[in-house]
Scaffold this motif. Structure first.
Motif, PDB file in Angstrom:
ATOM      1  N   GLY A   1      43.283  20.770  47.883  1.00 43.32           N
ATOM      2  CA  GLY A   1      43.452  19.377  47.433  1.00 43.32           C
ATOM      3  C   GLY A   1      43.752  19.278  45.960  1.00 43.32           C
ATOM      4  N   ARG A   2      43.062  18.313  45.288  1.00 40.88           N
ATOM      5  CA  ARG A   2      43.355  18.021  43.893  1.00 40.88           C
ATOM      6  C   ARG A   2      43.200  19.233  42.964  1.00 40.88           C
ATOM      7  N   LEU A   3      42.331  20.136  43.294  1.00 44.57           N
ATOM      8  CA  LEU A   3      42.091  21.305  42.432  1.00 44.57           C
ATOM      9  C   LEU A   3      42.778  22.571  42.948  1.00 44.57           C
ATOM     10  N   GLU A   4      43.824  22.354  43.754  1.00 46.18           N
ATOM     11  CA  GLU A   4      44.484  23.485  44.404  1.00 46.18           C
ATOM     12  C   GLU A   4      44.914  24.578  43.400  1.00 46.18           C
ATOM     13  N   LYS A   5      45.408  24.152  42.255  1.00 38.41           N
ATOM     14  CA  LYS A   5      45.913  25.156  41.301  1.00 38.41           C
ATOM     15  C   LYS A   5      44.869  25.500  40.224  1.00 38.41           C
ATOM     16  N   HIS A   6      43.627  25.376  40.559  1.00 38.13           N
ATOM     17  CA  HIS A   6      42.545  25.686  39.620  1.00 38.13           C
ATOM     18  C   HIS A   6      41.693  26.835  40.163  1.00 38.13           C
ATOM     19  N   ILE A   7      40.941  27.433  39.251  1.00 39.92           N
ATOM     20  CA  ILE A   7      39.898  28.373  39.679  1.00 39.92           C
ATOM     21  C   ILE A   7      38.596  27.996  38.967  1.00 39.92           C
ATOM     22  N   ARG A   8      37.480  28.323  39.612  1.00 38.96           N
ATOM     23  CA  ARG A   8      36.179  28.145  38.962  1.00 38.96           C
ATOM     24  C   ARG A   8      35.586  29.539  38.763  1.00 38.96           C
ATOM     25  N   VAL A   9      35.202  29.787  37.516  1.00 37.41           N
ATOM     26  CA  VAL A   9      34.769  31.125  37.131  1.00 37.41           C
ATOM     27  C   VAL A   9      33.319  31.067  36.657  1.00 37.41           C
ATOM     28  N   THR A  10      32.447  31.819  37.300  1.00 38.33           N
ATOM     29  CA  THR A  10      31.043  31.863  36.868  1.00 38.33           C
ATOM     30  C   THR A  10      30.910  32.833  35.698  1.00 38.33           C
ATOM     31  N   VAL A  11      30.164  32.436  34.684  1.00 43.53           N
ATOM     32  CA  VAL A  11      29.925  33.321  33.534  1.00 43.53           C
ATOM     33  C   VAL A  11      29.150  34.556  34.008  1.00 43.53           C
ATOM     34  N   GLY A  12      29.631  35.734  33.621  1.00 44.90           N
ATOM     35  CA  GLY A  12      29.001  36.987  34.049  1.00 44.90           C
ATOM     36  C   GLY A  12      28.352  37.724  32.896  1.00 44.90           C
ATOM     37  N   THR A  13      28.225  39.025  33.044  1.00 40.20           N
ATOM     38  CA  THR A  13      27.724  39.864  31.944  1.00 40.20           C
ATOM     39  C   THR A  13      28.844  39.993  30.916  1.00 40.20           C
ATOM     40  N   GLU A  14      28.513  40.564  29.739  1.00 40.59           N
ATOM     41  CA  GLU A  14      29.530  40.706  28.692  1.00 40.59           C
ATOM     42  C   GLU A  14      30.714  41.540  29.197  1.00 40.59           C
ATOM     43  N   TYR A  15      30.412  42.621  29.886  1.00 42.78           N
ATOM     44  CA  TYR A  15      31.468  43.486  30.431  1.00 42.78           C
ATOM     45  C   TYR A  15      32.342  42.702  31.418  1.00 42.78           C
ATOM     46  N   GLU A  16      31.704  41.951  32.304  1.00 42.09           N
ATOM     47  CA  GLU A  16      32.458  41.190  33.316  1.00 42.09           C
ATOM     48  C   GLU A  16      33.337  40.121  32.660  1.00 42.09           C
ATOM     49  N   ASN A  17      32.784  39.465  31.647  1.00 44.65           N
ATOM     50  CA  ASN A  17      33.554  38.413  30.971  1.00 44.65           C
ATOM     51  C   ASN A  17      34.731  39.005  30.200  1.00 44.65           C
ATOM     52  N   ASP A  18      34.502  40.174  29.575  1.00 40.41           N
ATOM     53  CA  ASP A  18      35.608  40.871  28.890  1.00 40.41           C
ATOM     54  C   ASP A  18      36.749  41.142  29.857  1.00 40.41           C
ATOM     55  N   ARG A  19      36.390  41.645  31.023  1.00 40.29           N
ATOM     56  CA  ARG A  19      37.425  41.979  32.032  1.00 40.29           C
ATOM     57  C   ARG A  19      38.163  40.731  32.484  1.00 40.29           C
ATOM     58  N   LEU A  20      37.397  39.677  32.737  1.00 42.20           N
ATOM     59  CA  LEU A  20      38.018  38.421  33.163  1.00 42.20           C
ATOM     60  C   LEU A  20      39.019  37.948  32.112  1.00 42.20           C
ATOM     61  N   ILE A  21      38.584  37.946  30.848  1.00 36.66           N
ATOM     62  CA  ILE A  21      39.439  37.445  29.767  1.00 36.66           C
ATOM     63  C   ILE A  21      40.718  38.297  29.695  1.00 36.66           C
ATOM     64  N   ARG A  22      40.553  39.612  29.748  1.00 37.08           N
ATOM     65  CA  ARG A  22      41.732  40.493  29.675  1.00 37.08           C
ATOM     66  C   ARG A  22      42.699  40.246  30.821  1.00 37.08           C
ATOM     67  N   LYS A  23      42.164  40.159  32.020  1.00 33.67           N
ATOM     68  CA  LYS A  23      43.033  40.009  33.202  1.00 33.67           C
ATOM     69  C   LYS A  23      43.680  38.625  33.233  1.00 33.67           C
ATOM     70  N   LEU A  24      42.926  37.623  32.883  1.00 40.51           N
ATOM     71  CA  LEU A  24      43.493  36.264  32.940  1.00 40.51           C
ATOM     72  C   LEU A  24      44.544  36.078  31.844  1.00 40.51           C
ATOM     73  N   GLU A  25      44.318  36.696  30.696  1.00 37.34           N
ATOM     74  CA  GLU A  25      45.350  36.643  29.641  1.00 37.34           C
ATOM     75  C   GLU A  25      46.638  37.310  30.141  1.00 37.34           C
ATOM     76  N   ALA A  26      46.485  38.421  30.835  1.00 38.57           N
ATOM     77  CA  ALA A  26      47.660  39.122  31.377  1.00 38.57           C
ATOM     78  C   ALA A  26      48.377  38.224  32.393  1.00 38.57           C
ATOM     79  N   PHE A  27      47.604  37.540  33.220  1.00 36.56           N
ATOM     80  CA  PHE A  27      48.206  36.631  34.218  1.00 36.56           C
ATOM     81  C   PHE A  27      48.982  35.506  33.535  1.00 36.56           C
ATOM     82  N   LEU A  28      48.403  34.942  32.487  1.00 39.71           N
ATOM     83  CA  LEU A  28      49.036  33.792  31.825  1.00 39.71           C
ATOM     84  C   LEU A  28      50.281  34.210  31.048  1.00 39.71           C
ATOM     85  N   LYS A  29      50.300  35.449  30.584  1.00 38.27           N
ATOM     86  CA  LYS A  29      51.472  35.940  29.824  1.00 38.27           C
ATOM     87  C   LYS A  29      52.618  36.295  30.759  1.00 38.27           C
ATOM     88  N   ALA A  30      52.311  36.649  31.985  1.00 36.83           N
ATOM     89  CA  ALA A  30      53.350  37.185  32.902  1.00 36.83           C
ATOM     90  C   ALA A  30      54.382  36.108  33.282  1.00 36.83           C
TER      91      ALA A  30
END
Ligand code: PMP
Length: 335
Positions: A306-335
């Protein structure tokens, strides 16, 4: 055999293969309970006779919550997750429909429909806020109004005047404070003013006890008398009740975890300001159609229809997990 016709509206809960994935999809705490606190819980469990039913009205836990919140124990109820309490509430009032402000937590609609109630969905505005003008007639005639504050999945915290306006119609208002620890704001003090106010809390988020299923409800005594009359008597089990009490005795662990999650939430928010909604919870709603990309890169987040079809909800994780998320999502947005 004739199945209940209401069942056509239901489908089993969607699940994904979680093997080896970073789990950022359910708004759980990334931290298990520290080993020494677990040991203390287990010692207390050992002393309990498992052949006996739990304390019928969860009095030991309600006493402890009363001590911590200053709300008297007669105004507190405990149950098997706030889910069970939401389900109870559907049986408590007269009326044909509940009101929700969408997008919001899906279980309000689920339990309403299961009980044969209709759901009137009022869309949140473009800023994911409750609209300034509401049809007060529709609201006042409802069975009840369910508001998650802060809201899931937007992370938004609503202004008091909007909630007060709804409370003043006299309709039962359920304020779900599942994420209140991350916003630092609670409406508990309003219980004295509004006998139509019900507040829900859970041990599944900041407290890190999702697996033990513990929820709390707060409301005036008149309402509580009715609620206790229809509650399943033993649905909060003894082990969970003791774990909840033990957690309340360790505020320092809780405060440390909350401060960490708020810091990390801000770090993710700063990295994705243009696509993020400011959050008062332990998750962020991001405008990025990145579910599949992240999943294929080992990160499980939440996606929507529905309205949020093109969204994601991301739960805050550990520092390592958040680092990975940030790196991967930045790569997705740049592509
Ligand atoms: N309320 C809200 C707003 C939630 O997001 C959730 C969990 N996703 C719950 C309640 C459910 O909590 P519990 O685990 O206590 O059933």
């Amino acid at each position: 055999m004739k199945f209940n016709r209401q069942l056509d509206q239901f489908a089993p809960y969607r699940t994904f293969d979680t093997e080896g994935k970073i789990l950022m999809n359910k708004n759980e705490s990334p931290f298990d309970i520290p080993g020494e606190i677990k040991e203390q819980m287990i010692d207390r469990w050992k002393a309990i006779p498992f052949n006996r039913y739990p304390p019928i009205e969860s009095l030991p836990l309600r006493r402890k919550v009363s001590e911590k919140t200053g709300v008297e124990e007669g105004m507190i109820i405990a149950g098997c997750g706030s889910d069970a309490l939401i389900s109870d509430l559907m049986h408590l009032f007269e009326g044909e429909y509940i009101v929700t402000f969408t997008p919001t937590f899906s279980m309000y609609g689920f339990y309403a429909k299961r009980r044969g109630l209709k759901v009137v969905e009022i869309p949140l505005n473009d800023a994911f806020d409750i609209p300034e003008t509401l049809d007060e007639e529709i609201i006042a005639r409802a069975h009840s109004v369910f508001i998650a504050n802060p809201n899931n999945p937007t992370g938004k915290l609503y202004d008091d005047y909007k909630i007060d306006k709804i409370l003043r119609t006299g309709v039962p208002v359920v304020l779900d404070e599942a994420y209140w620890e991350f916003s630092g704001k609670t409406s508990l003090a309003k219980l004295r003013e509004f006998e139509n106010l019900i507040i829900l809390r859970t041990f599944s988020k900041a407290m890190g006890l999702s697996g033990l299923r513990i929820g709390l409800g707060f409301a005036g005594k008149k309402l509580m008398e009715k609620w206790f009359a229809l509650k399943s008597p033993y649905n909060l089990n003894t082990l969970s009740e003791i774990a909840a009490i033990e957690m309340l005795e360790h505020p320092e662990t809780l405060e440390r975890n909350i401060a960490f999650i708020i810091r990390e939430r801000q770090r993710i928010y700063e990295a994705f300001r243009e696509i993020a909604t400011e959050s008062f919870t332990n998750f962020l709603l991001l405008q990025a159609d990145a579910f599949d990309f992240l999943y294929n890169n080992g990160i499980l987040v939440q996606k929507f229809r529905g309205r949020l079809e093109k969204h994601i909800r991301v739960t805050v994780g550990t520092e390592y997990e958040n680092d990975r998320l940030i790196r991967k999502l930045e790569a997705f947005l740049k592509a």
